[in-house]
Write a protein that holds these residues in place. Structure first.
Motif, PDB file in Angstrom:
ATOM      1  N   VAL A  58      -1.370  -0.049  16.052  1.00 27.38           N
ATOM      2  CA  VAL A  58      -1.263  -1.383  16.642  1.00 27.38           C
ATOM      3  C   VAL A  58       0.122  -1.939  16.328  1.00 27.38           C
ATOM      4  O   VAL A  58       0.588  -1.853  15.182  1.00 27.38           O
ATOM      5  N   PHE A  59       0.770  -2.462  17.346  1.00 33.94           N
ATOM      6  CA  PHE A  59       2.101  -3.032  17.126  1.00 33.94           C
ATOM      7  C   PHE A  59       2.281  -4.288  17.973  1.00 33.94           C
ATOM      8  O   PHE A  59       1.594  -4.481  18.969  1.00 33.94           O
ATOM      9  N   SER A  60       3.186  -5.142  17.510  1.00 36.64           N
ATOM     10  CA  SER A  60       3.386  -6.411  18.204  1.00 36.64           C
ATOM     11  C   SER A  60       4.441  -6.263  19.292  1.00 36.64           C
ATOM     12  O   SER A  60       5.233  -5.320  19.301  1.00 36.64           O
ATOM     13  N   TRP A  61       4.428  -7.202  20.207  1.00 35.62           N
ATOM     14  CA  TRP A  61       5.363  -7.225  21.331  1.00 35.62           C
ATOM     15  C   TRP A  61       6.172  -8.514  21.175  1.00 35.62           C
ATOM     16  O   TRP A  61       5.821  -9.549  21.724  1.00 35.62           O
ATOM     17  N   ASP A  62       7.251  -8.395  20.362  1.00 31.73           N
ATOM     18  CA  ASP A  62       8.046  -9.590  20.043  1.00 31.73           C
ATOM     19  C   ASP A  62       9.149  -9.776  21.088  1.00 31.73           C
ATOM     20  O   ASP A  62      10.330  -9.886  20.762  1.00 31.73           O
ATOM     21  N   ILE A  63       8.722  -9.781  22.334  1.00 38.62           N
ATOM     22  CA  ILE A  63       9.655  -9.873  23.448  1.00 38.62           C
ATOM     23  C   ILE A  63       9.177 -11.003  24.358  1.00 38.62           C
ATOM     24  O   ILE A  63       7.987 -11.080  24.680  1.00 38.62           O
ATOM     25  N   GLN A 114      13.846 -10.875  26.012  1.00 38.79           N
ATOM     26  CA  GLN A 114      14.674 -11.094  24.830  1.00 38.79           C
ATOM     27  C   GLN A 114      13.760 -11.228  23.627  1.00 38.79           C
ATOM     28  O   GLN A 114      12.565 -11.475  23.770  1.00 38.79           O
ATOM     29  N   LEU A 115      14.320 -11.065  22.425  1.00 40.12           N
ATOM     30  CA  LEU A 115      13.516 -11.142  21.208  1.00 40.12           C
ATOM     31  C   LEU A 115      12.798 -12.481  21.113  1.00 40.12           C
ATOM     32  O   LEU A 115      13.390 -13.529  21.320  1.00 40.12           O
ATOM     33  N   GLU A 116      11.527 -12.422  20.776  1.00 40.09           N
ATOM     34  CA  GLU A 116      10.734 -13.633  20.559  1.00 40.09           C
ATOM     35  C   GLU A 116      10.512 -13.772  19.054  1.00 40.09           C
ATOM     36  O   GLU A 116       9.749 -13.007  18.466  1.00 40.09           O
ATOM     37  N   PRO A 117      11.180 -14.732  18.411  1.00 34.40           N
ATOM     38  CA  PRO A 117      11.076 -14.844  16.948  1.00 34.40           C
ATOM     39  C   PRO A 117       9.776 -15.498  16.466  1.00 34.40           C
ATOM     40  O   PRO A 117       9.422 -15.366  15.299  1.00 34.40           O
ATOM     41  N   SER A 128       3.623 -16.561  16.997  1.00 38.29           N
ATOM     42  CA  SER A 128       2.512 -17.162  17.739  1.00 38.29           C
ATOM     43  C   SER A 128       2.727 -17.032  19.249  1.00 38.29           C
ATOM     44  O   SER A 128       1.822 -17.300  20.025  1.00 38.29           O
ATOM     45  N   ARG A 129       3.922 -16.632  19.638  1.00 34.54           N
ATOM     46  CA  ARG A 129       4.210 -16.432  21.052  1.00 34.54           C
ATOM     47  C   ARG A 129       4.413 -14.958  21.380  1.00 34.54           C
ATOM     48  O   ARG A 129       5.122 -14.608  22.321  1.00 34.54           O
ATOM     49  N   THR A 130       3.812 -14.086  20.572  1.00 37.25           N
ATOM     50  CA  THR A 130       3.929 -12.658  20.833  1.00 37.25           C
ATOM     51  C   THR A 130       2.549 -12.066  21.136  1.00 37.25           C
ATOM     52  O   THR A 130       1.533 -12.587  20.688  1.00 37.25           O
ATOM     53  N   SER A 131       2.542 -10.998  21.869  1.00 40.19           N
ATOM     54  CA  SER A 131       1.292 -10.295  22.151  1.00 40.19           C
ATOM     55  C   SER A 131       1.250  -9.024  21.315  1.00 40.19           C
ATOM     56  O   SER A 131       2.166  -8.753  20.536  1.00 40.19           O
ATOM     57  N   TRP A 147      12.165  -4.891  17.482  1.00 39.02           N
ATOM     58  CA  TRP A 147      11.467  -5.737  18.459  1.00 39.02           C
ATOM     59  C   TRP A 147       9.958  -5.745  18.271  1.00 39.02           C
ATOM     60  O   TRP A 147       9.238  -6.336  19.080  1.00 39.02           O
ATOM     61  N   SER A 148       9.496  -5.119  17.196  1.00 43.67           N
ATOM     62  CA  SER A 148       8.048  -5.050  17.012  1.00 43.67           C
ATOM     63  C   SER A 148       7.707  -4.917  15.532  1.00 43.67           C
ATOM     64  O   SER A 148       8.497  -4.385  14.741  1.00 43.67           O
ATOM     65  N   ARG A 149       6.517  -5.397  15.178  1.00 40.40           N
ATOM     66  CA  ARG A 149       5.982  -5.219  13.832  1.00 40.40           C
ATOM     67  C   ARG A 149       4.769  -4.293  13.899  1.00 40.40           C
ATOM     68  O   ARG A 149       3.931  -4.455  14.793  1.00 40.40           O
TER      69      ARG A 149
END
Lengths: 153, 110
Positions: free
Chosen positions: A83-88, A93-96, A99-102, A70-72
């Motif tokens: 530093v990690f992304s919030w792909d939620i 739910q997973l945000e693929p 550009s829509r992740t924080s 769920w994160s990069r």
């Protein structure tokens, strides 16, 4: 013009361990402190694996054998910065779409040999768009501030 | 805007509103503060864009503002505040031995 702070949240704490230990617990022992109700998996998460390099993923391992990345990892600089992304998304739910992740930046700074200031910045929250209410619903009791009250008492 | 949530009582008021639409009296009943104090906190939350109010009969009902980025921020702020407190506890806990035991932790007086 929007200021940076209006789309981010900063939370700080201080822990009685050196930065090396703080970084290790944050990245290698995430499941020991992460709210167990805040996961994408259906089954309980038994381990949160952080792949320790830029481009690595944070992978939840659930008790039923399923995994969820769920994160990069965007920055890996032990023991000072992570530093990690919030792909939620806001429905938890997973945000693929990146550009829509924080993203979350965590810095670990020694204030004495045995104390570390930990500053966490969750930024670019506006990228998630609107609809936070679904998020609150999806995670149920996400509003409980008991720990906050205990920490500040 | 999150300064509006810097006060623990105000956060409790906000948490109550976030749990579901409610009136001042309902909030005050669940907190050790007066109705006028609750009203003051609600006014600050409203000015910060975190809650909005509507008249329902003779009552004024408060609910969180569903489209406000401020509210997402409040949610995230609460999440990380709680998580970092748990993180701090985990970081300061002595490294656990490899095998677990059934011994309960040392009890502290209430």
């Amino acid at each position: 013009m929007t200021t940076a702070t209006s789309t981010s949240v900063v939370v700080e704490t201080e822990v009685g361990v050196p930065p090396e230990r703080a970084f290790e617990v944050f990245t290698s022992g995430m499941e020991t402190w992460w709210d167990p109700q805040h996961h994408l998996s259906d089954a309980p998460v038994v381990r949160m694996e952080v792949q320790p390099f830029v481009g690595g993923r944070i992978v939840d391992h659930a008790s039923d054998g399923t995994t969820c990345a769920w994160s990069r990892v965007l920055a890996w600089e032990p023991p000072a910065r992570f530093v990690f992304s919030w792909d939620i998304d806001l429905r938890w739910q997973l945000e693929p779409d990146p550009s829509r992740t924080s993203e979350i930046e965590v810095t670990f700074t020694a204030v004495s040999p045995d104390r570390t200031r930990v500053v966490l910045t969750h930024r670019h929250l506006d990228r998630h768009g609107e609809g936070w209410e679904a998020m609150a619903t999806a995670v149920g009791s996400g509003w409980s501030l008991d720990a906050y009250a205990a920490a500040t008492a | 805007m999150l300064d509006a949530l810097g006060d623990p009582t105000r956060r409790a008021v906000f948490e109550r509103v976030a749990a579901g639409p409610c009136a001042v009296t309902e909030i005050a009943d669940g907190l050790p503060v007066s109705r006028s104090a609750v009203s003051q906190h609600l006014r600050v939350l409203k000015e910060a864009g975190l809650v909005r109010d509507t008249a329902v009969g003779t009552r004024r009902v408060y609910r969180v503002d569903p489209g406000a980025l401020a509210t997402l921020r409040a949610y995230v702020d609460a999440f990380w505040t709680r998580s970092l407190a748990d993180f701090a506890a985990a970081a300061e806990r002595p490294a656990a031995p490899p095998s677990t035991t059934d011994h309960p932790p040392t009890e502290e007086s209430s």
